[in-house]
Each structure stands twice: as C-alpha cells, then as structure tokens.
Scaffold this motif. Structure first.
Motif, PDB file in Angstrom:
ATOM      1  N   GLU A  72       0.829  -1.211   0.000  1.00  0.00           N
ATOM      2  CA  GLU A  72       0.000   0.000   0.000  1.00  0.00           C
ATOM      3  C   GLU A  72       0.865   1.263   0.000  1.00  0.00           C
ATOM      4  O   GLU A  72       0.546   2.239  -0.690  1.00  0.00           O
ATOM      5  CB  GLU A  72      -0.945  -0.009   1.208  1.00  0.00           C
ATOM      6  CG  GLU A  72      -2.189  -0.875   1.022  1.00  0.00           C
ATOM      7  CD  GLU A  72      -1.891  -2.367   1.113  1.00  0.00           C
ATOM      8  OE1 GLU A  72      -2.668  -3.170   0.574  1.00  0.00           O
ATOM      9  OE2 GLU A  72      -0.864  -2.720   1.724  1.00  0.00           O
ATOM     10  N   TRP A  73       1.954   1.264   0.762  1.00  0.00           N
ATOM     11  CA  TRP A  73       2.842   2.423   0.757  1.00  0.00           C
ATOM     12  C   TRP A  73       3.465   2.608  -0.621  1.00  0.00           C
ATOM     13  O   TRP A  73       3.526   3.727  -1.148  1.00  0.00           O
ATOM     14  CB  TRP A  73       3.944   2.247   1.806  1.00  0.00           C
ATOM     15  CG  TRP A  73       4.869   3.436   1.893  1.00  0.00           C
ATOM     16  CD1 TRP A  73       4.721   4.535   2.681  1.00  0.00           C
ATOM     17  CD2 TRP A  73       6.075   3.638   1.134  1.00  0.00           C
ATOM     18  NE1 TRP A  73       5.756   5.420   2.475  1.00  0.00           N
ATOM     19  CE2 TRP A  73       6.600   4.897   1.516  1.00  0.00           C
ATOM     20  CE3 TRP A  73       6.746   2.896   0.172  1.00  0.00           C
ATOM     21  CZ2 TRP A  73       7.769   5.409   0.976  1.00  0.00           C
ATOM     22  CZ3 TRP A  73       7.913   3.408  -0.378  1.00  0.00           C
ATOM     23  CH2 TRP A  73       8.424   4.642   0.018  1.00  0.00           C
ATOM     24  N   GLN A 112      -5.384 -17.254   2.985  1.00  0.00           N
ATOM     25  CA  GLN A 112      -4.865 -15.994   3.510  1.00  0.00           C
ATOM     26  C   GLN A 112      -4.754 -14.942   2.404  1.00  0.00           C
ATOM     27  O   GLN A 112      -4.292 -15.231   1.308  1.00  0.00           O
ATOM     28  CB  GLN A 112      -3.486 -16.219   4.129  1.00  0.00           C
ATOM     29  CG  GLN A 112      -3.469 -17.176   5.299  1.00  0.00           C
ATOM     30  CD  GLN A 112      -2.065 -17.386   5.837  1.00  0.00           C
ATOM     31  OE1 GLN A 112      -1.218 -16.501   5.755  1.00  0.00           O
ATOM     32  NE2 GLN A 112      -1.816 -18.555   6.405  1.00  0.00           N
ATOM     33  N   GLU A 113      -5.169 -13.740   2.740  1.00  0.00           N
ATOM     34  CA  GLU A 113      -4.947 -12.606   1.854  1.00  0.00           C
ATOM     35  C   GLU A 113      -3.542 -12.065   2.112  1.00  0.00           C
ATOM     36  O   GLU A 113      -3.004 -12.217   3.209  1.00  0.00           O
ATOM     37  CB  GLU A 113      -5.981 -11.513   2.127  1.00  0.00           C
ATOM     38  CG  GLU A 113      -7.408 -11.926   1.832  1.00  0.00           C
ATOM     39  CD  GLU A 113      -7.663 -12.134   0.354  1.00  0.00           C
ATOM     40  OE1 GLU A 113      -7.106 -11.370  -0.460  1.00  0.00           O
ATOM     41  OE2 GLU A 113      -8.405 -13.074   0.015  1.00  0.00           O
ATOM     42  N   PRO A 114      -2.922 -11.416   1.141  1.00  0.00           N
ATOM     43  CA  PRO A 114      -1.605 -10.823   1.393  1.00  0.00           C
ATOM     44  C   PRO A 114      -1.694  -9.787   2.513  1.00  0.00           C
ATOM     45  O   PRO A 114      -2.731  -9.135   2.702  1.00  0.00           O
ATOM     46  CB  PRO A 114      -1.254 -10.148   0.055  1.00  0.00           C
ATOM     47  CG  PRO A 114      -2.080 -10.855  -0.963  1.00  0.00           C
ATOM     48  CD  PRO A 114      -3.345 -11.236  -0.265  1.00  0.00           C
ATOM     49  N   PRO A 115      -0.622  -9.615   3.289  1.00  0.00           N
ATOM     50  CA  PRO A 115      -0.627  -8.608   4.366  1.00  0.00           C
ATOM     51  C   PRO A 115      -0.964  -7.225   3.820  1.00  0.00           C
ATOM     52  O   PRO A 115      -0.552  -6.854   2.722  1.00  0.00           O
ATOM     53  CB  PRO A 115       0.806  -8.662   4.901  1.00  0.00           C
ATOM     54  CG  PRO A 115       1.309 -10.017   4.518  1.00  0.00           C
ATOM     55  CD  PRO A 115       0.653 -10.338   3.216  1.00  0.00           C
ATOM     56  N   ARG A 116      -1.724  -6.455   4.615  1.00  0.00           N
ATOM     57  CA  ARG A 116      -2.134  -5.115   4.206  1.00  0.00           C
ATOM     58  C   ARG A 116      -1.639  -4.099   5.221  1.00  0.00           C
ATOM     59  O   ARG A 116      -1.395  -4.418   6.370  1.00  0.00           O
ATOM     60  CB  ARG A 116      -3.660  -5.047   4.104  1.00  0.00           C
ATOM     61  CG  ARG A 116      -4.241  -5.955   3.045  1.00  0.00           C
ATOM     62  CD  ARG A 116      -5.677  -6.350   3.368  1.00  0.00           C
ATOM     63  NE  ARG A 116      -6.541  -5.213   3.639  1.00  0.00           N
ATOM     64  CZ  ARG A 116      -7.776  -5.341   4.167  1.00  0.00           C
ATOM     65  NH1 ARG A 116      -8.242  -6.538   4.471  1.00  0.00           N
ATOM     66  NH2 ARG A 116      -8.518  -4.275   4.362  1.00  0.00           N
ATOM     67  N   THR A 117      -1.565  -2.852   4.759  1.00  0.00           N
ATOM     68  CA  THR A 117      -1.197  -1.743   5.654  1.00  0.00           C
ATOM     69  C   THR A 117      -2.114  -0.550   5.408  1.00  0.00           C
ATOM     70  O   THR A 117      -1.703   0.595   5.536  1.00  0.00           O
ATOM     71  CB  THR A 117       0.266  -1.325   5.435  1.00  0.00           C
ATOM     72  OG1 THR A 117       0.431  -0.882   4.083  1.00  0.00           O
ATOM     73  CG2 THR A 117       1.212  -2.469   5.718  1.00  0.00           C
ATOM     74  N   ASP A 118      -3.360  -0.838   5.044  1.00  0.00           N
ATOM     75  CA  ASP A 118      -4.285   0.230   4.668  1.00  0.00           C
ATOM     76  C   ASP A 118      -5.107   0.752   5.835  1.00  0.00           C
ATOM     77  O   ASP A 118      -6.014   1.572   5.662  1.00  0.00           O
ATOM     78  CB  ASP A 118      -5.216  -0.240   3.559  1.00  0.00           C
ATOM     79  CG  ASP A 118      -5.984  -1.508   3.923  1.00  0.00           C
ATOM     80  OD1 ASP A 118      -5.866  -1.973   5.081  1.00  0.00           O
ATOM     81  OD2 ASP A 118      -6.688  -2.050   3.043  1.00  0.00           O
ATOM     82  N   GLY A 119      -4.826   0.268   7.048  1.00  0.00           N
ATOM     83  CA  GLY A 119      -5.546   0.756   8.222  1.00  0.00           C
ATOM     84  C   GLY A 119      -6.923   0.173   8.409  1.00  0.00           C
ATOM     85  O   GLY A 119      -7.639   0.562   9.340  1.00  0.00           O
ATOM     86  N   ALA A 120      -7.322  -0.777   7.562  1.00  0.00           N
ATOM     87  CA  ALA A 120      -8.638  -1.395   7.700  1.00  0.00           C
ATOM     88  C   ALA A 120      -8.685  -2.242   8.975  1.00  0.00           C
ATOM     89  O   ALA A 120      -7.641  -2.697   9.469  1.00  0.00           O
ATOM     90  CB  ALA A 120      -8.925  -2.270   6.478  1.00  0.00           C
ATOM     91  N   GLY A 149      -9.509  -7.322  16.014  1.00  0.00           N
ATOM     92  CA  GLY A 149      -9.784  -6.034  16.630  1.00  0.00           C
ATOM     93  C   GLY A 149      -8.868  -4.923  16.199  1.00  0.00           C
ATOM     94  O   GLY A 149      -9.290  -3.813  16.072  1.00  0.00           O
ATOM     95  N   GLY A 150      -7.614  -5.160  15.972  1.00  0.00           N
ATOM     96  CA  GLY A 150      -6.684  -4.100  15.609  1.00  0.00           C
ATOM     97  C   GLY A 150      -6.898  -3.632  14.177  1.00  0.00           C
ATOM     98  O   GLY A 150      -7.942  -3.840  13.574  1.00  0.00           O
ATOM     99  N   GLU A 151      -5.876  -2.987  13.661  1.00  0.00           N
ATOM    100  CA  GLU A 151      -5.920  -2.486  12.299  1.00  0.00           C
ATOM    101  C   GLU A 151      -4.768  -3.083  11.497  1.00  0.00           C
ATOM    102  O   GLU A 151      -3.751  -3.491  12.054  1.00  0.00           O
ATOM    103  CB  GLU A 151      -5.826  -0.950  12.286  1.00  0.00           C
ATOM    104  CG  GLU A 151      -7.025  -0.245  12.890  1.00  0.00           C
ATOM    105  CD  GLU A 151      -6.886   1.260  12.790  1.00  0.00           C
ATOM    106  OE1 GLU A 151      -5.747   1.738  12.588  1.00  0.00           O
ATOM    107  OE2 GLU A 151      -7.903   1.959  12.907  1.00  0.00           O
ATOM    108  N   HIS A 152      -4.975  -3.117  10.171  1.00  0.00           N
ATOM    109  CA  HIS A 152      -3.920  -3.573   9.284  1.00  0.00           C
ATOM    110  C   HIS A 152      -2.924  -2.422   9.085  1.00  0.00           C
ATOM    111  O   HIS A 152      -3.194  -1.467   8.366  1.00  0.00           O
ATOM    112  CB  HIS A 152      -4.512  -3.994   7.933  1.00  0.00           C
ATOM    113  CG  HIS A 152      -5.296  -5.265   7.988  1.00  0.00           C
ATOM    114  ND1 HIS A 152      -4.699  -6.495   8.094  1.00  0.00           N
ATOM    115  CD2 HIS A 152      -6.635  -5.498   7.949  1.00  0.00           C
ATOM    116  CE1 HIS A 152      -5.623  -7.443   8.110  1.00  0.00           C
ATOM    117  NE2 HIS A 152      -6.812  -6.861   8.032  1.00  0.00           N
ATOM    118  N   THR A 153      -1.789  -2.516   9.761  1.00  0.00           N
ATOM    119  CA  THR A 153      -0.761  -1.493   9.653  1.00  0.00           C
ATOM    120  C   THR A 153       0.599  -2.168   9.513  1.00  0.00           C
ATOM    121  O   THR A 153       0.763  -3.343   9.846  1.00  0.00           O
ATOM    122  CB  THR A 153      -0.727  -0.590  10.904  1.00  0.00           C
ATOM    123  OG1 THR A 153      -0.378  -1.394  12.037  1.00  0.00           O
ATOM    124  CG2 THR A 153      -2.068   0.087  11.131  1.00  0.00           C
TER     125      THR A 153
END
Length: 619
Positions: free
Chosen positions: A341-342, A394-402, A407-411
């Motif tokens: 995402e970055w 599994q989906e690829p790791p994300r960092t979009d804040g979803a 409970g946490g966010e994808h960062t």
C-alpha cells in the motif's frame, strides 16, 4: 509453450472422419467451420510499411537464433515470427485452438490420442512442404536433452508421436487428458533440414546456434546487427496468408527490434523518434516522464489498452534450497515486511493491483474456506500440507488501516510485530549489533538477485522494513547472461519473476512447482518445492475432464502455495500501457479481450500509408 510409433495402436487404427477445424477444451469454438476471419481483425488492412519496436531489458542482447536450447539468448519475438504450430488460438476466447498447419484435428473417443491432418499447401521457408515427419522430429527434439527442460515436463504425459502418412500425424497419451490436444497442437514445428551441414548430416541440436531457422511463419530474418538490432521481413510468398486464422494479420513488411541496455536511453530514444512503440511497466515513467514536442503534436500517444487476461503472479520467489529460507515462518515474516500500500501511494501512483495468488482474474481464483471437493483432494495429503492450508485462504498482508480480524488495524507496525513473533518462534533473536541471529550466531542475510538497476528503487522500501526486523537484504545486480546462468543453476536467494496467468492451468505447473523439476537444472521450479500433495493437485488439474473437476484442483494447489509462503506476491496491471506513433501506426478499432501486448501490435495493427507529417496531420 501453451496456447508449448513404429506401429499405430490398434484402437486408433481406423481412419478418422475428418471434420474438425478446431479443438475446444470446454464447449464449442467461438468460430464455426465456415468462418472467414477472426472478429477483431481488419480483413482489409493494408500491407506494407515498417514497425519499429524496442526490446525489453530482458532481451538486452542476443547471441543465437535458436530459441529452444538452454544456453544463450535469442532475439525478441523470434519464435512468434518464424515458427508455427498445428493449432493457433484466437485473442477473443480461451482454451480453443484453430487449424494452422493442420486443417483437421480429431481426438480419439477414448481420449488417448489426437490426430492432425496437415494442410497440403503448408511450406517451410526453404520451399519444402511441412510433413508429418517434421512434426515428429520437432516433438522429439523438444523433449531431448538439448532443449530447455520445460518442454519435457510439459509433455511428460505424451506417450509418443507417430507418422501415419506424409500429411497425418498422431500423438499418443499415457492417459486421457483434455488439455493435451491443445498442448501438442501448440508446439512449434521446424524443418528437419535446420542445422544440417553441407554433407546433409544433422548436428546435435545444441550446436545449432546461428544457423538461420527454417520455420513456416509469415516472417523471415532480414538485416541483422548481430547482438544488437534485428529486422524480420514479411515473406511475400507466405503460404498461409489467406487462411481464416491469418486474414488481417501480419500487415507490416518489416518489423525491426532495436536494443537498448539502459531504460533511460530507451525512453529518450522513443521521444526522439527512434522507434514507433514502447510498452511501459514503470508507473513513474508513465505518470511523469512522457512529455515533449512529439506528445504535444499528437504524434506520440499514450494508449492504455484494457484486457481480461489472467493477472498471473508476479512475485518474489524464495529459494527454499537455501537453509535460511527453509522455515515457512521466516518466509512469512519476509512477506509481512512488504508494504504494497505504501509503494502504491508513493511509487506506483495507484496504477497497480496486488497479486493474491496464482490464478487471479480467472475462474480458478480461490476465496474463503475449502469446499467439500477441495477437502476431498487435500485431506489424504494432510501430513504434507503447509500449516493453514485447510483454513480460509490468507490474503496478502495489508497496511491500509482497515480493521483486522482480532480487533486491531492492518498497519505496517502490526505486521512487523507479527513478523517478530514468527521469527522468535523460529529461533531467531536480535543481537546487540541489531542483527537477527539464529542459535549458531549466524545473521539473517539474504541476497536479492536482479539483472536491472531499475529494481533497486522498488526493493529499497522492502529492505528498509526488513532492517527494522534485523534482517539484511543485499541487492546484487548482474548482467542478464550471468543472471540467466545463476537462475538455471538455482544460485540465488530471492528473485522477481512475472509468470503469465492462464485460464486453463494444467501440466505446465509441474515445471513451476513439481517435484521432478526441483533438481532439474534449467527448470522453472525456482523455489525448489518437492511436495507430493502439489504433484497430486497438478496431476488432477491435468487430467480433469470437466471444469467441475478442474476448479477444485486449482483451488487446492493455490491454497498450498499461498499457505507455504514460497512466494511474496507483488502487483499487476489490468491493461497494456503503450506509447505509439499515431502518425505511422493505426490501432484496430476492436481490442480483443485476451490481447497479449506487443504481439497483438505485431500481428494485428497496420502501418499508416503514407505516414502523416507535421503538415498532413494538421486538422
């Protein structure tokens, strides 16, 4: 390679009832027996003019004319321009082959053979007819020790090739396989005379290096600046120009391919008018560097040609032959540090989508939890499956804040924490020097091998994130000849490969993931995978008789590869981004759904005759 008897078996001895102009893997061909031309071509396109292309950096030079042998590099597009096959595909459908060298194709009722009847008018460039003996010779050469092992793997289920008569050839199969008629129908056919000396004796095929190929295609090799530029010239006596599969195609008199070893030099040469068309893979170049007088005048145009091609799986390939990459937890940690995402925001201008697995943009793409049919295939091999194979994919790791699953966010921070735990579980600890080390005190240092300096910018962001984990990733850039040599010998830790997708996967996946290919030098099993479950899924894919049998096997294979973290998926574009000279080239009004980039241009575009000039282009 895909769309690459001394005695006839008694069961197939009866003469076939010739009637089939095409073979379709599923259902009926789009075009009937009486079709005049493919729907996406212009049957009245003028013949003439020259198309000037630039080769990709992969083809930064060439040292041979034989595209089939292992050593050396051939010129770009040589195989497509010079060699033809028994069947050829259309660009607006999948899994169908229409007669090219063959005028008829008949599959035996038991599915154990396919018989082709050759067109009597088919001719090689030396004027000799294309015969069944040439087809048999081509097949046997392609599975020999002199040729890239991918062919042998692809054709492992072919039991042999028989000459019935001069115009009839039969391929026998070890077991029924609906895909094999397309596979053998798509093999390149070349003359038995290619490589013969003045004494009429054939040399070993690996010694056929700079002999001019004897194919049957619409083009021959013309002027050559050896190792640099090459021109293909259209054969005015081409035997197949009036075939329905060729009408409206091969419109340029000459196709010249120029070679530039530097990407900046290529871009500047395009702006200076050195060639007519260039395909772009750099989002930065596409978004920021295409300007100048020739763009302002309309002479150069940007074309973003959408397609429905499978996304393929451009990925980082992790070589599990290396001890440092044998633990799946380490491989997963490497993937967690990759921040797509970055990169999409900062480097790619949002022009790419993330690759998710092996079969994106096709019916084989896998989602959610395994179905009952998939579980039936996978559970007998449960002890051989990577952890998590039977869970939802599994989906690829994300960092979009979803929002995350727990409970946490994808960062990125969250992903790196997961990676730290995986590495700790695998026995790695950060030392006082900040480097990650195992129980033996060995640092986790990996090498990324590339043949282009352009890869440095893309890999740098990943490198920085890995440093936060204590992992050192070193970039090693080598020339393409050495790069190819090291790939053939599996002498690397990590490489990037862009593997084209397919709507109908089959035996060719044994070349990429099959156990037999893992120790075969020059094969495509770059990750070194040996797994009986993978072999079984590929065998099931290859033998599927219906889509209902194919799809569970595809999904099962994708689940294994994703769960094993052998690949770190990168990105793809759903269109071909090309800059072209609109004053010299004409774009067909219809873009076929499965157009493959530059080869579509070579085959179906045509020259503007005469070319426009600054004066004639004025409204």
């Amino acid at each position: 390679m895909r769309f690459c008897l001394p005695m006839i078996l008694c069961a197939a001895a009866a003469a076939p009832a010739w009637a089939n102009h095409a073979y379709a893997l599923w259902g009926e061909p789009r075009y009937g027996a009486d079709f005049k031309h493919f729907g996406y071509v212009n049957p009245n396109a003028p013949k003439g003019g020259e198309l000037r292309l630039v080769s990709g950096l992969r083809y930064s030079t060439f040292d041979k004319y034989n595209p089939f042998t292992i050593k050396g590099s051939p010129p770009a597009y040589l195989s497509d321009m010079l060699f033809e096959s028994l069947l050829t595909g259309s660009l607006d459908e999948t899994a169908t082959g229409y007669g090219l060298l063959a005028e008829d194709v008949v599959v035996a009722p038991d599915g154990l053979s396919v018989t082709f009847r050759l067109r009597k008018e088919a001719r090689f460039h030396n004027g000799k007819p294309v015969t069944a003996q040439d087809v048999k010779y081509s097949y046997e050469t392609l599975i020999s020790k002199y040729v890239s092992p991918g062919y042998k793997t692809l054709l492992v289920e072919v039991d042999g090739c028989d000459v019935v008569d001069d115009r009839t050839v039969r391929f026998r199969f070890k077991k029924p396989n609906r895909d094999l008629p397309l596979t053998v129908g798509g093999l390149p056919v070349f003359s038995r005379d290619w490589g013969k000396g003045d004494d009429g004796k054939a040399r070993p095929f690996d010694q056929v290096v700079t002999d001019i190929p004897i194919g049957s295609g619409p083009y021959k090799i013309g002027p050559v600046n050896f190792g640099k530029d090459i021109t293909y010239v259209r054969d005015p006596g081409y035997w197949g120009k009036d075939l329905p599969v060729r009408v409206g195609s091969n419109n340029f008199d000459k196709v010249t391919v120029k070679i530039y070893r530097d990407s900046t030099a290529r871009l500047e040469a395009l702006k200076a008018g050195e060639f007519d068309l260039m395909r772009f893979f750099s989002a930065g170049d596409w978004a920021r560097r295409l300007y100048g007088k020739r763009f302002d005048s309309g002479e150069l145009r940007k074309g973003d040609f959408a397609n429905k091609l499978p996304s393929g799986f451009q990925s980082y390939f992790l070589n599990t032959r290396r001890p440092l990459l044998q633990d799946a937890r380490v491989r997963q940690a490497l993937g967690l540090a990759y921040d797509f995402e970055w990169m999409s925001r900062q480097m790619f201008y949002g022009s790419y989508q993330r690759v998710h697995g092996l079969f994106g943009n096709t019916a084989c793409e896998t989602h959610g939890a395994p179905s009952a049919a998939e579980l039936a295939l996978l559970q007998p091999f449960e002890k051989d499956l990577p952890a998590g194979t039977l869970d939802p994919i599994q989906e690829p790791p994300r960092t979009d804040g979803a929002p995350g699953e727990e409970g946490g966010e994808h960062t990125l921070r969250g992903n790196l924490r997961k990676a730290q735990k995986l590495l700790a579980d695998a026995g790695w600890r950060v030392g006082s020097d900040g480097l990650l080390r195992n129980a033996k005190g060995e640092p986790l240092v990996l090498e990324y091998l590339d043949s282009s300096e352009g890869g440095a910018k893309v890999v740098s962001a990943w490198t920085r994130n890995l440093e936060k984990l204590g992992i050192t990733l070193k970039l090693r850039v080598v020339d393409f000849a050495l790069y190819q040599q090291r790939m053939d010998k599996f002498d690397f830790d990590i490489i990037t490969l862009n593997i084209p997708g397919t709507n109908n996967p089959g035996q060719e996946y044994a070349e990429l993931f099959g156990s037999a290919a893992a120790d075969q030098e020059g094969s495509g099993n770059f990750i070194g995978l040996k797994n009986p479950a993978v072999d079984a899924m590929i065998a099931q894919m290859s033998s599927a008789k219906t889509e209902e049998q194919l799809l569970p096997a595809c999904h099962a294979l994708e689940r294994i590869i994703v769960a094993g973290h052998y690949l770190i998926p990168q990105y793809y574009a759903g269109s071909h981004r090309m800059v072209y000279d609109a004053w010299r080239l004409v774009v067909p009004p219809q873009i076929p759904a499965y157009a493959p980039g530059e080869t579509w241009v070579i085959n179906n575009w045509w020259a503007r005759l005469p070319p426009l000039t600054a004066e004639t282009a004025k409204p």
